[in-house]
Design a protein around this motif. Structure first.
Motif, PDB file in Angstrom:
ATOM      1  N   MET A  84      -7.474  11.137  -3.499  1.00 11.34           N
ATOM      2  CA  MET A  84      -7.736  10.394  -4.730  1.00 11.34           C
ATOM      3  C   MET A  84      -6.842  10.881  -5.869  1.00 11.34           C
ATOM      4  SD  MET A  84      -9.922   8.102  -4.007  1.00 11.34           S
ATOM      5  CE  MET A  84     -10.448   7.596  -5.637  1.00 11.34           C
ATOM      6  N   ARG A  85      -6.658  12.205  -5.971  1.00 12.42           N
ATOM      7  CA  ARG A  85      -5.801  12.735  -7.032  1.00 12.42           C
ATOM      8  C   ARG A  85      -4.365  12.275  -6.850  1.00 12.42           C
ATOM      9  NH1 ARG A  85      -7.935  19.036  -7.427  1.00 12.42           N
ATOM     10  NH2 ARG A  85     -10.058  18.565  -8.146  1.00 12.42           N
ATOM     11  N   THR A  86      -3.911  12.240  -5.582  1.00 11.78           N
ATOM     12  CA  THR A  86      -2.539  11.797  -5.310  1.00 11.78           C
ATOM     13  C   THR A  86      -2.365  10.338  -5.707  1.00 11.78           C
ATOM     14  OG1 THR A  86      -2.386  13.372  -3.478  1.00 11.78           O
ATOM     15  CG2 THR A  86      -0.790  11.575  -3.525  1.00 11.78           C
ATOM     16  N   GLN A  87      -3.336   9.497  -5.369  1.00 12.39           N
ATOM     17  CA  GLN A  87      -3.250   8.086  -5.737  1.00 12.39           C
ATOM     18  C   GLN A  87      -3.251   7.912  -7.253  1.00 12.39           C
ATOM     19  OE1 GLN A  87      -6.430   6.041  -3.754  1.00 12.39           O
ATOM     20  NE2 GLN A  87      -5.436   6.104  -1.753  1.00 12.39           N
ATOM     21  N   TRP A  88      -4.081   8.691  -7.930  1.00  5.14           N
ATOM     22  CA  TRP A  88      -4.111   8.607  -9.395  1.00  5.14           C
ATOM     23  C   TRP A  88      -2.752   8.992  -9.970  1.00  5.14           C
ATOM     24  CZ3 TRP A  88      -3.187  11.758 -13.530  1.00  5.14           C
ATOM     25  CH2 TRP A  88      -3.670  11.334 -14.767  1.00  5.14           C
ATOM     26  N   ALA A  89      -2.151  10.065  -9.432  1.00  2.00           N
ATOM     27  CA  ALA A  89      -0.847  10.515  -9.941  1.00  2.00           C
ATOM     28  C   ALA A  89       0.236   9.464  -9.689  1.00  2.00           C
ATOM     29  CB  ALA A  89      -0.471  11.844  -9.283  1.00  2.00           C
ATOM     30  N   LEU A  90       0.243   8.860  -8.493  1.00  2.00           N
ATOM     31  CA  LEU A  90       1.239   7.839  -8.191  1.00  2.00           C
ATOM     32  C   LEU A  90       1.052   6.614  -9.064  1.00  2.00           C
ATOM     33  CD1 LEU A  90       1.346   8.021  -4.285  1.00  2.00           C
ATOM     34  CD2 LEU A  90       3.054   8.883  -5.888  1.00  2.00           C
ATOM     35  N   GLY A 126       7.530   3.213  -9.931  1.00  2.00           N
ATOM     36  CA  GLY A 126       6.524   2.165  -9.771  1.00  2.00           C
ATOM     37  C   GLY A 126       6.535   1.532  -8.395  1.00  2.00           C
ATOM     38  N   SER A 127       7.662   1.622  -7.680  1.00  3.99           N
ATOM     39  CA  SER A 127       7.759   0.978  -6.372  1.00  3.99           C
ATOM     40  C   SER A 127       6.963   1.690  -5.296  1.00  3.99           C
ATOM     41  CB  SER A 127       9.228   0.902  -5.930  1.00  3.99           C
ATOM     42  OG  SER A 127       9.757   2.214  -5.732  1.00  3.99           O
ATOM     43  N   VAL A 128       6.521   2.942  -5.560  1.00  2.00           N
ATOM     44  CA  VAL A 128       5.811   3.704  -4.520  1.00  2.00           C
ATOM     45  C   VAL A 128       4.322   3.410  -4.519  1.00  2.00           C
ATOM     46  CG1 VAL A 128       7.523   5.544  -4.665  1.00  2.00           C
ATOM     47  CG2 VAL A 128       5.417   5.742  -5.982  1.00  2.00           C
ATOM     48  N   TYR A 129       3.836   2.657  -5.496  1.00  2.00           N
ATOM     49  CA  TYR A 129       2.398   2.373  -5.552  1.00  2.00           C
ATOM     50  C   TYR A 129       2.191   1.001  -6.185  1.00  2.00           C
ATOM     51  CZ  TYR A 129      -2.600   2.907  -6.489  1.00  2.00           C
ATOM     52  OH  TYR A 129      -3.955   2.732  -6.522  1.00  2.00           O
ATOM     53  N   GLY A 130       1.313   0.219  -5.609  1.00  2.00           N
ATOM     54  CA  GLY A 130       0.964  -1.061  -6.202  1.00  2.00           C
ATOM     55  C   GLY A 130       1.823  -2.202  -5.692  1.00  2.00           C
ATOM     56  N   SER A 131       1.686  -3.345  -6.350  1.00  2.00           N
ATOM     57  CA  SER A 131       2.304  -4.584  -5.892  1.00  2.00           C
ATOM     58  C   SER A 131       3.704  -4.765  -6.467  1.00  2.00           C
ATOM     59  CB  SER A 131       1.429  -5.772  -6.313  1.00  2.00           C
ATOM     60  OG  SER A 131       1.384  -5.849  -7.736  1.00  2.00           O
ATOM     61  N   VAL A 132       4.393  -5.816  -5.971  1.00  2.00           N
ATOM     62  CA  VAL A 132       5.717  -6.167  -6.504  1.00  2.00           C
ATOM     63  C   VAL A 132       5.591  -6.587  -7.966  1.00  2.00           C
ATOM     64  CG1 VAL A 132       7.668  -7.746  -6.248  1.00  2.00           C
ATOM     65  CG2 VAL A 132       6.503  -6.854  -4.211  1.00  2.00           C
ATOM     66  N   GLN A 133       4.548  -7.344  -8.286  1.00  2.00           N
ATOM     67  CA  GLN A 133       4.349  -7.785  -9.665  1.00  2.00           C
ATOM     68  C   GLN A 133       4.156  -6.587 -10.601  1.00  2.00           C
ATOM     69  OE1 GLN A 133       2.823  -8.911  -7.012  1.00  2.00           O
ATOM     70  NE2 GLN A 133       3.238 -11.122  -6.892  1.00  2.00           N
ATOM     71  N   ARG A 134       3.442  -5.593 -10.137  1.00  2.00           N
ATOM     72  CA  ARG A 134       3.233  -4.399 -10.968  1.00  2.00           C
ATOM     73  C   ARG A 134       4.556  -3.681 -11.226  1.00  2.00           C
ATOM     74  NH1 ARG A 134       2.119   1.119 -10.330  1.00  2.00           N
ATOM     75  NH2 ARG A 134       0.668   1.950 -11.907  1.00  2.00           N
TER      76      ARG A 134
END
Length: 346
Positions: free
Chosen positions: A1-7, A42-50
């Protein structure tokens, strides 16, 4: 969870300091090109739109700061803007490819997990005079498909059971587990002697496995007032008396895991252990005792056996599983299977 928050927040943690430094230090330090890190991260987490929105945010920071510092329309700033646009486009492509790959992996994992659930069919909750409880905890995402296996069958020769752990992970381990379970389900009904059941499994794996792959396992048969076990290099189970005393059931001789029979003559010898009314026996895979907490300490299973004193075996095993997950503080690094047999009390 911490890693996801950081990314998730990493692009903003980079762009905000760059904006503040550019605002306070002026054009002398030339920090604005570092805004390209925003869409890149930003490309390492989330969508293309993000990722596109982060790129637009980088431009929204760059242009006003360039105007504030008197750099707007100068070649240095035009180059910075072009770099941000190109970095955003490349990051959007990377994000698209990453999401496509994640979907493919998720589909493969779903198929494999479904196959594994079909393979590891539910064990009977009652067999002869036994109550049976089962716990199976999947590992972390990168190792979720494992080779832990178990089975309990009622045969003309008594209740026979198997618990094992295939070396390795992934679909190869699931395939090997299928071979072992298929061979056991046939041999358990056909062979009157437990040693012959072991030989059937060894012969089946000799045709299937290559190299030095192996399967640690315990094959057992519950008889009147005792349980007979063959230990193929597997962690020793715990026998819990009706009075609550727990002792590990160590085999008299070290036996080779299944699949390594051709490498030596150390076949496991059957050993008998008293198993009377009110007694319990806990069989488990190494994912239980090798689970670590944040400090690296292994799960202290002998100290937690007291959790199995509940009147209902499945509730007791569920409490032990919950304690195991609490110990690790998150997903397990390896699959963990536990099988609890309790003999009916008078």
């Amino acid at each position: 969870m911490r890693t996801q928050w950081a990314l998730r927040w990493l692009p903003f943690m980079v762009m905000i300091p760059v904006a503040l430094i550019g605002l306070l230090a002026g054009p002398s330090l030339g920090f604005l090109p570092l805004l390209t890190l925003g869409p890149s991260f930003g490309s390492v987490y989330g969508s293309v739109q993000r990722t596109a929105m982060i790129g637009l945010l980088a431009l929204a920071i760059c242009i006003p700061l360039a105007y504030y510092n008197g750099l707007l329309l100068k070649w240095q700033n035009n180059l910075t803007i072009a770099t941000i646009v190109c970095a955003t486009g490349a990051s959007m492509l990377v994000s698209h490819l990453r999401l496509k790959r994640e979907r493919e992996l998720a589909n493969v994992r779903l198929v494999a997990e479904t196959a594994q659930r079909v393979l590891l069919r539910p064990v009977p909750r009652k067999a002869a005079d036994l109550q049976v409880a089962l716990s199976y905890t999947s590992a972390a995402a990168e190792a979720r498909i494992g080779g832990d296996l178990y089975e309990v069958v009622t045969t003309p020769y008594g209740v026979r059971l198997l618990i094992g752990d295939v070396q390795g992970k992934g679909l190869d381990a699931v395939e090997t587990a299928a071979w072992v379970l298929g061979a056991f389900r046939e041999a358990a009904y056909d062979e009157p002697a437990l040693d012959d059941v072991s030989e059937r499994l060894e012969s089946s794996l000799a045709r299937h496995l290559s190299g030095e792959k192996f399967v640690t396992a315990i094959i057992a048969e519950v008889r009147e007032e005792e349980i007979v076990m063959l230990n193929h290099g597997h962690p020793a189970p715990f026998l819990i008396s009706a009075g609550g005393e727990a002792v590990p059931v160590e085999p008299p001789d070290e036996g080779l895991p299944l699949g390594l029979g051709p490498l030596g003559t150390d076949r496991p010898k059957a050993h008998r252990v008293p198993f009377r009314q009110g007694d319990q026996i806990l069989l488990f895979t190494d994912g239980v005792v090798e689970a670590r907490d944040d400090s690296g300490a292994f799960y202290p299973l002998p100290d937690r056996i007291r959790l199995l004193r509940s009147n209902e075996p499945q509730a007791a095993l569920d409490a032990l599983r919950a304690d195991l997950i609490t110990h690790t503080g998150g997903p397990l690094p390896d699959d963990a299977a536990m099988l609890l047999l309790r003999r009916h009390a008078e």
